[in-house]
Design a protein around this motif. Structure first.
Motif, PDB file in Angstrom:
ATOM      1  N   CYS A 166      18.271 -16.160  38.149  1.00  0.00           N
ATOM      2  CA  CYS A 166      16.834 -16.193  37.867  1.00  0.00           C
ATOM      3  C   CYS A 166      16.292 -17.559  37.473  1.00  0.00           C
ATOM      4  CB  CYS A 166      16.510 -15.175  36.769  1.00  0.00           C
ATOM      5  SG  CYS A 166      16.897 -13.482  37.238  1.00  0.00           S
ATOM      6  N   GLY A 167      17.136 -18.578  37.443  1.00  0.00           N
ATOM      7  CA  GLY A 167      16.629 -19.926  37.304  1.00  0.00           C
ATOM      8  C   GLY A 167      16.452 -20.445  35.899  1.00  0.00           C
ATOM      9  N   PHE A 168      17.135 -19.856  34.892  1.00  0.00           N
ATOM     10  CA  PHE A 168      17.090 -20.466  33.567  1.00  0.00           C
ATOM     11  C   PHE A 168      18.491 -20.984  33.209  1.00  0.00           C
ATOM     12  CE2 PHE A 168      17.442 -15.835  32.923  1.00  0.00           C
ATOM     13  CZ  PHE A 168      18.590 -15.727  32.155  1.00  0.00           C
ATOM     14  N   LEU A 169      18.531 -21.993  32.342  1.00  0.00           N
ATOM     15  CA  LEU A 169      19.783 -22.645  32.000  1.00  0.00           C
ATOM     16  C   LEU A 169      20.451 -21.950  30.818  1.00  0.00           C
ATOM     17  CD1 LEU A 169      18.677 -26.393  32.269  1.00  0.00           C
ATOM     18  CD2 LEU A 169      19.831 -24.988  33.999  1.00  0.00           C
ATOM     19  N   VAL A 170      21.777 -21.815  30.897  1.00  0.00           N
ATOM     20  CA  VAL A 170      22.553 -21.164  29.847  1.00  0.00           C
ATOM     21  C   VAL A 170      23.699 -22.090  29.431  1.00  0.00           C
ATOM     22  CG1 VAL A 170      23.985 -19.186  29.234  1.00  0.00           C
ATOM     23  CG2 VAL A 170      22.003 -18.874  30.726  1.00  0.00           C
ATOM     24  N   ASP A 171      23.764 -22.426  28.137  1.00  0.00           N
ATOM     25  CA  ASP A 171      24.840 -23.264  27.606  1.00  0.00           C
ATOM     26  C   ASP A 171      25.426 -22.602  26.372  1.00  0.00           C
ATOM     27  OD1 ASP A 171      24.772 -25.586  29.367  1.00  0.00           O
ATOM     28  OD2 ASP A 171      22.797 -25.979  28.496  1.00  0.00           O
ATOM     29  N   TRP A 172      26.695 -22.907  26.107  1.00  0.00           N
ATOM     30  CA  TRP A 172      27.385 -22.342  24.947  1.00  0.00           C
ATOM     31  C   TRP A 172      27.568 -23.426  23.890  1.00  0.00           C
ATOM     32  CZ3 TRP A 172      28.590 -18.333  22.221  1.00  0.00           C
ATOM     33  CH2 TRP A 172      29.685 -18.343  21.346  1.00  0.00           C
ATOM     34  N   ARG A 220      25.006 -15.990  31.715  1.00  0.00           N
ATOM     35  CA  ARG A 220      25.126 -17.109  32.641  1.00  0.00           C
ATOM     36  C   ARG A 220      24.873 -16.649  34.074  1.00  0.00           C
ATOM     37  NH1 ARG A 220      27.068 -22.109  31.826  1.00  0.00           N
ATOM     38  NH2 ARG A 220      28.036 -21.524  29.857  1.00  0.00           N
ATOM     39  N   SER A 221      25.335 -15.452  34.402  1.00  0.00           N
ATOM     40  CA  SER A 221      25.092 -14.934  35.747  1.00  0.00           C
ATOM     41  C   SER A 221      23.612 -14.689  35.976  1.00  0.00           C
ATOM     42  CB  SER A 221      25.884 -13.636  35.958  1.00  0.00           C
ATOM     43  OG  SER A 221      27.266 -13.866  35.885  1.00  0.00           O
ATOM     44  N   LEU A 222      22.942 -14.108  34.976  1.00  0.00           N
ATOM     45  CA  LEU A 222      21.505 -13.879  35.101  1.00  0.00           C
ATOM     46  C   LEU A 222      20.753 -15.207  35.203  1.00  0.00           C
ATOM     47  CD1 LEU A 222      20.735 -10.952  32.629  1.00  0.00           C
ATOM     48  CD2 LEU A 222      20.411 -10.962  35.105  1.00  0.00           C
ATOM     49  N   GLY A 233       6.931 -13.944  29.031  1.00  0.00           N
ATOM     50  CA  GLY A 233       5.950 -14.937  28.641  1.00  0.00           C
ATOM     51  C   GLY A 233       6.439 -16.368  28.731  1.00  0.00           C
ATOM     52  N   SER A 234       7.747 -16.556  28.947  1.00  0.00           N
ATOM     53  CA  SER A 234       8.282 -17.910  29.094  1.00  0.00           C
ATOM     54  C   SER A 234       8.303 -18.302  30.561  1.00  0.00           C
ATOM     55  CB  SER A 234       9.700 -17.989  28.532  1.00  0.00           C
ATOM     56  OG  SER A 234      10.621 -17.354  29.415  1.00  0.00           O
ATOM     57  N   ALA A 235       8.618 -19.572  30.835  1.00  0.00           N
ATOM     58  CA  ALA A 235       8.667 -20.051  32.221  1.00  0.00           C
ATOM     59  C   ALA A 235       9.791 -19.399  33.002  1.00  0.00           C
ATOM     60  CB  ALA A 235       8.838 -21.571  32.235  1.00  0.00           C
ATOM     61  N   ALA A 236      10.754 -18.795  32.307  1.00  0.00           N
ATOM     62  CA  ALA A 236      11.886 -18.152  32.979  1.00  0.00           C
ATOM     63  C   ALA A 236      11.725 -16.638  33.044  1.00  0.00           C
ATOM     64  CB  ALA A 236      13.185 -18.506  32.268  1.00  0.00           C
TER      65      ALA A 236
END
Length: 411
Positions: free
Chosen positions: A394-400, A388-390, A317-320
């Motif tokens: 798939c085009g979504f941002l991942v930060d720690w 982070r690999s996904l 349901g999200s943009a990602a």
């Protein structure tokens, strides 16, 4: 899907054990696998024991990148042997024989994209500058070689000046004397005059056209060793040489006659260098566009790996959002971006409490019809990936967020 996932990011993975087809790798400070390639093609119909597709090579390099391998050049091996630098935890050496044009047109861009490095042993006679404009040329030009050598990610070595059986069009000799092997009845002085002149010419041309101060590397044509040649290499300062017999190289015993693994369409890098790890159950704290959540995870090599279906359900349901399908015939995960995911009802299931030994997935992940090698493990019939690999796929941002110990996902 965002364009950035087309270029996979480098994710360091600390591996406690490296399994190759021969068993467990010991003494990581002196041993390394060496990969052997020849030609690459964009036409799957033209592959053979010496030629693989550019797509396969890309996936080989992506696998090495994703699982944290450090590619070494011959000059690096010399430094390690001399105590100037240490062997990295997960070393690899990538080599090409002959000097095919595809080393520049196909392999070189992939090396740049993945951060890998390679040694190319050229048959110097074949590197004809005047053929640069020929559409059907098969060999590199000195201009292409110079560009690669100057980049720092390619080191040029010798595959002789012109002793790769030119009289048999580069094929094995019917009399069994191949490459730099001594001729029947040939004396050592005669050999040194004949083969020494060839090696001198090769070294002179390589140093002239690459800007390299010296030639560190020699690849034996056909893997055919001759002790007379070893003396020439020593005299001319060529410190590293390779054969074609399979096995793990151990530089503790020297830098000459190192074994290599031939990579083919039937034996890709992912199958040769299977990763064996201890997976410890964990719970990964995440935040999706600021909303806190959690995902069952396995801690593997210092990183959390999560089920791809759990992530798909979390982002539904999200943009990602993306869909997940299992291709049983091909034995691989297939993802489709910007597509609704239908939950199976088994998402976010509690993981068994015990730790277990797991093996890496060796089939590529297919995203919108394109195959990628991604750091992943199959555990209990489910595919587990780094978030982070996904995200990169798939085009979504991942930060720690180190302060809250939370993985932040932004669609």
């Amino acid at each position: 899907m965002k364009a950035k996932w087309l270029k996979l990011i480098s994710c360091a993975v600390i591996c406690c054990t490296m399994l190759v087809s021969f068993g467990t790798c010991e003494a990581a400070d002196t041993k390394l696998p060496i990969l052997m390639y020849h030609d690459l093609t964009e036409d799957p119909a033209k592959t053979n024991s010496m030629t693989i597709t550019g797509e396969r090579f890309r996936m080989d390099m992506e696998y090495l990148q994703q699982f944290g391998y450090t590619a070494l050049l011959p000059s690096d091996l010399i430094d390690i042997k001399n105590g100037v630098r240490e062997m990295p935890e997960k070393p690899i050496m990538i080599t090409f024989d002959d000097g095919y044009r595809s080393g520049y047109t196909i392999a070189y861009p992939v090396l740049q994209q993945t951060g890998m490095k390679a040694a190319i042993a050229v048959i110097a006679y074949n590197m004809q500058t005047e053929n640069a404009a020929l559409a059907d040329r098969h060999a590199l030009t000195w201009e292409e070689i110079y560009e690669m050598a100057q980049s720092g990610i390619v080191e040029i070595g010798s595959h002789t000046y012109n002793l790769h059986n030119p009289q048999y069009k580069g094929n094995s000799s019917p009399n069994g004397i191949d490459g730099v092997q001594r001729l029947s009845g040939e004396s050592q002085s005669g050999y040194h005059a004949r083969v020494g002149a060839d090696l001198n010419m090769a070294i002179a041309m390589i140093t002239q056209h690459t800007g390299q101060q010296k030639v560190n590397y020699f690849s034996y044509p056909f893997g055919a060793y001759d002790s007379y040649m070893q003396q020439l290499l020593d005299e001319m300062g060529v410190s590293v040489s390779t054969l074609t017999n399979p096995g793990v190289a151990n530089i503790a015993t020297g830098l000459h006659r190192l074994p290599r693994y031939r990579i083919t369409m039937e034996q890709p890098v992912s199958a040769l260098l299977r990763q064996s790890e201890i997976a410890v159950p964990a719970l990964s704290k995440v935040s999706v566009n600021g909303v806190p959540a959690s995902l069952p995870a396995y801690m593997i090599g210092g990183s959390n790996y999560v089920r791809v279906r759990d992530v798909a359900a979390l982002l539904a349901g999200s943009a990602a959002g993306f869909d997940v399908q299992w291709n049983a015939a091909a034995g691989r995960v297939e993802l489709t971006s910007f597509t609704a995911y239908t939950p199976l009802g088994s998402e976010n299931a509690v993981l068994p409490p015990e730790s277990k030994t797991v093996a890496s997935v060796t089939e590529p992940t297919v995203v919108d019809g394109i195959s990628y090698m991604t750091a992943a493990f199959n555990i209990g019939g489910n595919s587990f990936y780094k978030l982070r690999s996904l995200g990169d796929l798939c085009g979504f941002l991942v930060d720690w967020d180190a302060e809250t110990q939370t993985v932040n996902i932004t669609s």
